[in-house]
Design an enzyme around this catalytic site. Structure first.
Site, PDB file in Angstrom:
ATOM      1  N   CYS A   2       0.826  -1.211   0.000  1.00  0.00           N
ATOM      2  CA  CYS A   2       0.000   0.000   0.000  1.00  0.00           C
ATOM      3  C   CYS A   2       0.861   1.263   0.000  1.00  0.00           C
ATOM      4  O   CYS A   2       1.994   1.269   0.479  1.00  0.00           O
ATOM      5  CB  CYS A   2      -0.966   0.060   1.174  1.00  0.00           C
ATOM      6  N   GLY A  30       0.603  -0.592  -4.854  1.00  0.00           N
ATOM      7  CA  GLY A  30      -0.697  -1.242  -4.783  1.00  0.00           C
ATOM      8  C   GLY A  30      -1.511  -0.948  -6.021  1.00  0.00           C
ATOM      9  O   GLY A  30      -1.607   0.207  -6.445  1.00  0.00           O
ATOM     10  N   ASN A 103      -0.892   1.904   5.754  1.00  0.00           N
ATOM     11  CA  ASN A 103       0.086   1.004   5.142  1.00  0.00           C
ATOM     12  C   ASN A 103       0.656   0.139   6.253  1.00  0.00           C
ATOM     13  O   ASN A 103       1.347   0.640   7.133  1.00  0.00           O
ATOM     14  CB  ASN A 103       1.187   1.816   4.455  1.00  0.00           C
ATOM     15  N   GLY A 104       0.356  -1.154   6.215  1.00  0.00           N
ATOM     16  CA  GLY A 104       0.847  -2.046   7.250  1.00  0.00           C
ATOM     17  C   GLY A 104      -0.135  -3.158   7.528  1.00  0.00           C
ATOM     18  O   GLY A 104      -1.059  -3.425   6.741  1.00  0.00           O
ATOM     19  N   CYS A 239      11.314  -2.334   7.234  1.00  0.00           N
ATOM     20  CA  CYS A 239      11.125  -3.495   6.359  1.00  0.00           C
ATOM     21  C   CYS A 239      12.250  -3.584   5.330  1.00  0.00           C
ATOM     22  O   CYS A 239      12.412  -2.682   4.501  1.00  0.00           O
ATOM     23  CB  CYS A 239       9.775  -3.390   5.654  1.00  0.00           C
ATOM     24  N   TYR A 245      12.853  -4.808  -2.975  1.00  0.00           N
ATOM     25  CA  TYR A 245      11.856  -4.931  -4.040  1.00  0.00           C
ATOM     26  C   TYR A 245      10.842  -3.797  -4.126  1.00  0.00           C
ATOM     27  O   TYR A 245      10.578  -3.278  -5.201  1.00  0.00           O
ATOM     28  CB  TYR A 245      11.110  -6.265  -3.870  1.00  0.00           C
ATOM     29  N   SER A 286      12.331  -4.871 -11.498  1.00  0.00           N
ATOM     30  CA  SER A 286      12.895  -4.743 -10.155  1.00  0.00           C
ATOM     31  C   SER A 286      14.273  -5.366 -10.020  1.00  0.00           C
ATOM     32  O   SER A 286      14.991  -5.065  -9.065  1.00  0.00           O
ATOM     33  CB  SER A 286      11.936  -5.347  -9.122  1.00  0.00           C
ATOM     34  N   ASP A 348      17.727 -11.507 -10.470  1.00  0.00           N
ATOM     35  CA  ASP A 348      16.423 -11.039  -9.979  1.00  0.00           C
ATOM     36  C   ASP A 348      16.616 -10.489  -8.576  1.00  0.00           C
ATOM     37  O   ASP A 348      17.595 -10.811  -7.892  1.00  0.00           O
ATOM     38  CB  ASP A 348      15.403 -12.177  -9.975  1.00  0.00           C
ATOM     39  N   ASP A 349      15.672  -9.638  -8.148  1.00  0.00           N
ATOM     40  CA  ASP A 349      15.806  -9.020  -6.830  1.00  0.00           C
ATOM     41  C   ASP A 349      15.518 -10.012  -5.715  1.00  0.00           C
ATOM     42  O   ASP A 349      16.138  -9.979  -4.655  1.00  0.00           O
ATOM     43  CB  ASP A 349      14.861  -7.817  -6.714  1.00  0.00           C
ATOM     44  N   CYS A 385       5.315 -13.102   6.265  1.00  0.00           N
ATOM     45  CA  CYS A 385       5.292 -11.739   6.786  1.00  0.00           C
ATOM     46  C   CYS A 385       3.934 -11.465   7.419  1.00  0.00           C
ATOM     47  O   CYS A 385       2.897 -11.749   6.819  1.00  0.00           O
ATOM     48  CB  CYS A 385       5.549 -10.735   5.666  1.00  0.00           C
ATOM     49  N   CYS A 438      13.743  -5.036   9.881  1.00  0.00           N
ATOM     50  CA  CYS A 438      12.951  -6.245  10.067  1.00  0.00           C
ATOM     51  C   CYS A 438      13.445  -7.266   9.050  1.00  0.00           C
ATOM     52  O   CYS A 438      13.291  -7.071   7.841  1.00  0.00           O
ATOM     53  CB  CYS A 438      11.462  -5.971   9.877  1.00  0.00           C
ATOM     54  N   CYS A 441      11.318 -12.259   7.433  1.00  0.00           N
ATOM     55  CA  CYS A 441      11.064 -13.153   6.303  1.00  0.00           C
ATOM     56  C   CYS A 441      12.317 -13.911   5.886  1.00  0.00           C
ATOM     57  O   CYS A 441      12.230 -14.939   5.204  1.00  0.00           O
ATOM     58  CB  CYS A 441      10.491 -12.380   5.117  1.00  0.00           C
TER      59      CYS A 441
END
Length: 457
Positions: A2, A30, A103-104, A239, A245, A286, A348-349, A385, A438, A441
């Site tokens: 978002c 988004g 956003n979150g 994050c 990404y 990306s 790739d990312d 996540c 964070c 993941c």
């Protein structure tokens, strides 16, 4: 993820248009729905499913006229992809009008909703943002003070929550104490903008002022701006996926150039995992910046092996697996003349589910490539996540269920290597960042309590 925007401009007819342009700049965050809410004696809003350009037209800007405006672009995590969950959310209470863009993702969403329902509050959606709206209404009724309401809100929420809000004519931005999601402030002509990424400020020709600090609120009213510390935290948990990404490469987040960070990721990756190949190529878009960094460090030339259809959105943030699979051939096509008979380093990312990567390697091989050496500019994603990225379970994460060698076989690549966790942190440090991120993941260790998971809090 978002994207959120809060904007004040003394020209009430111009403000919603500027918000529209800002949301357009954040479209990558988004693509399921978009919405704008403005205040002019009362709150007016327009929400719709689809891209920003599909939701709004010229007539809408006349209806949305107002000096104080917030906006939102969404992809769903909590709450299904349907119109009633589109944002901003608007609440009319005894304390006045409230509009919220979020956003979150809240870890304790169900508990909070049950408590509010037991108090007699009625919900019309299954979105955690409606919980935030109802809590703000409740706290403003206790004491009609924005700072008080945000302090009480912060005491209640567990998870990630970067917000833009309208409290009647006041535009407010707030970032949770760990700073999971980005938020920054810029000056535009005679007004101000609060937004998820600095690229939205640039799009308006504005001047970047600074990032909103974790636990800090920014309040804009009648052209005056104030920064207020709401909560303290000894640590941050920004994050890491923003740098890998999600964010646009031309954005700067917490003082770190996203482009520089991704370029450094590619350079470190080249040192950690070199390949004997003819050239370096990227999975667009990306993966491009990391691929350029890999090519620079390795001394190999950079060529385009894949061309992206710019009219297809980001497949990772499409809500259904079937849509992601069907969109791969629509999204990219192979430049056969470049890959035929060649050994290619394909950068790739990140790899989440592996659907796109597997199909792309197959396409390059079918186009006549002699070898495909897959290189990934992030460590393996091994854990879900809970804070706003659509990676809900370990079952859907390919690296949580397979070794690197098994993944290589699934893809049909001649070799496969990921950037190490130490290499990732080194790359961000070289770009000017710290180590307060964070990494859940990538490590399965979470910065806030999550039921059934290990916490490093």
């Amino acid at each position: 993820m978002c994207g959120v925007v809060g904007l004040y401009h003394p020209n009430g007819e111009l403000a919603p248009r500027l918000t529209y342009y800002s949301l357009f700049s954040l479209q990558h965050r988004g693509q399921e729905s978009a919405g704008i809410a403005s205040f002019d004696n009362h709150i007016r809003q327009k929400r719709g499913m689809g891209l920003v350009t599909e939701v709004f037209n010229d007539e809408d800007f006349e209806l949305l006229a107002g000096r104080s405006v917030i906006g939102h672009v969404r992809y769903s995590t909590t709450g299904k992809s349907k119109l009633e969950n589109a944002q901003p959310f608007v609440v009319k209470s005894k304390a006045g009008y409230i509009a919220v863009a979020h956003n979150g993702n809240l870890v304790n969403y169900v508990q909070l909703r049950n408590e509010l329902e037991n108090e007699g509050r009625v919900f019309t959606t299954n979105s955690d943002t409606e919980v935030i709206s109802q809590l703000l209404s409740k706290f403003l009724i206790e004491k009609k003070d924005i700072t008080h309401a945000l302090e009480r809100l912060n005491e209640s929420l567990v998870g990630s929550y970067t917000l833009t809000m309208l409290f009647d004519d006041a535009v407010v931005g707030f970032r949770d104490p760990l700073g999971f999601k980005p938020l920054c402030v810029g000056r535009i002509d005679e007004g101000y903008i609060v937004c998820s990424e600095s690229c939205a400020i640039d799009a308006l020709g504005g001047k970047f002022i600074r990032d909103v600090k974790p636990g800090e609120a920014v309040i804009i009213r009648d052209g005056d701006i104030e920064f207020v510390k709401i909560a303290e935290s000894e640590r941050k948990a920004v994050c890491i996926f923003e740098y890998i990404y999600f964010a646009r490469p031309d954005s700067i987040i917490d003082g770190v150039s996203v482009y520089r960070a991704r370029s450094e990721m590619g350079k470190v990756l080249a040192r950690e995992s070199p390949a004997d190949a003819d050239f370096v190529s990227a999975v667009p878009d990306s993966g491009i910046t990391a691929a350029i960094g890999y090519a620079q460090e390795s001394g190999l030339p950079y060529f385009e092996g894949l061309i992206k259809n710019r009219y297809v959105g980001r497949t990772f943030i499409m809500p259904a697996q079937s849509l992601r699979e069907a969109s791969v051939r629509l999204k990219v096509n192979v430049v056969r003349e470049n890959v035929k008979g060649k050994s290619v380093v394909l950068v790739d990312d990140s790899i989440v589910r592996g659907t796109t990567s597997r199909r792309i390697v197959q396409m390059i091989k079918e186009a006549g490539a002699k070898e495909v050496h897959m290189r990934v500019g992030s460590p393996p994603i091994i854990a879900p996540c809970y804070f706003g990225i659509d990676m809900k379970s370990r079952e859907e994460l390919i690296a949580a269920n397979h070794t690197v060698e098994e993944i290589r076989e699934i893809f049909g690549a001649d070799s496969l290597a990921y950037l190490s966790l130490e290499g990732l942190l080194e790359a961000i440090k070289r770009a000017g960042g710290g180590r307060d991120y964070c990494l859940a993941c990538l490590t399965s260790r979470y910065p806030v309590p999550v039921p059934g998971e290990e916490c490093v809090c």
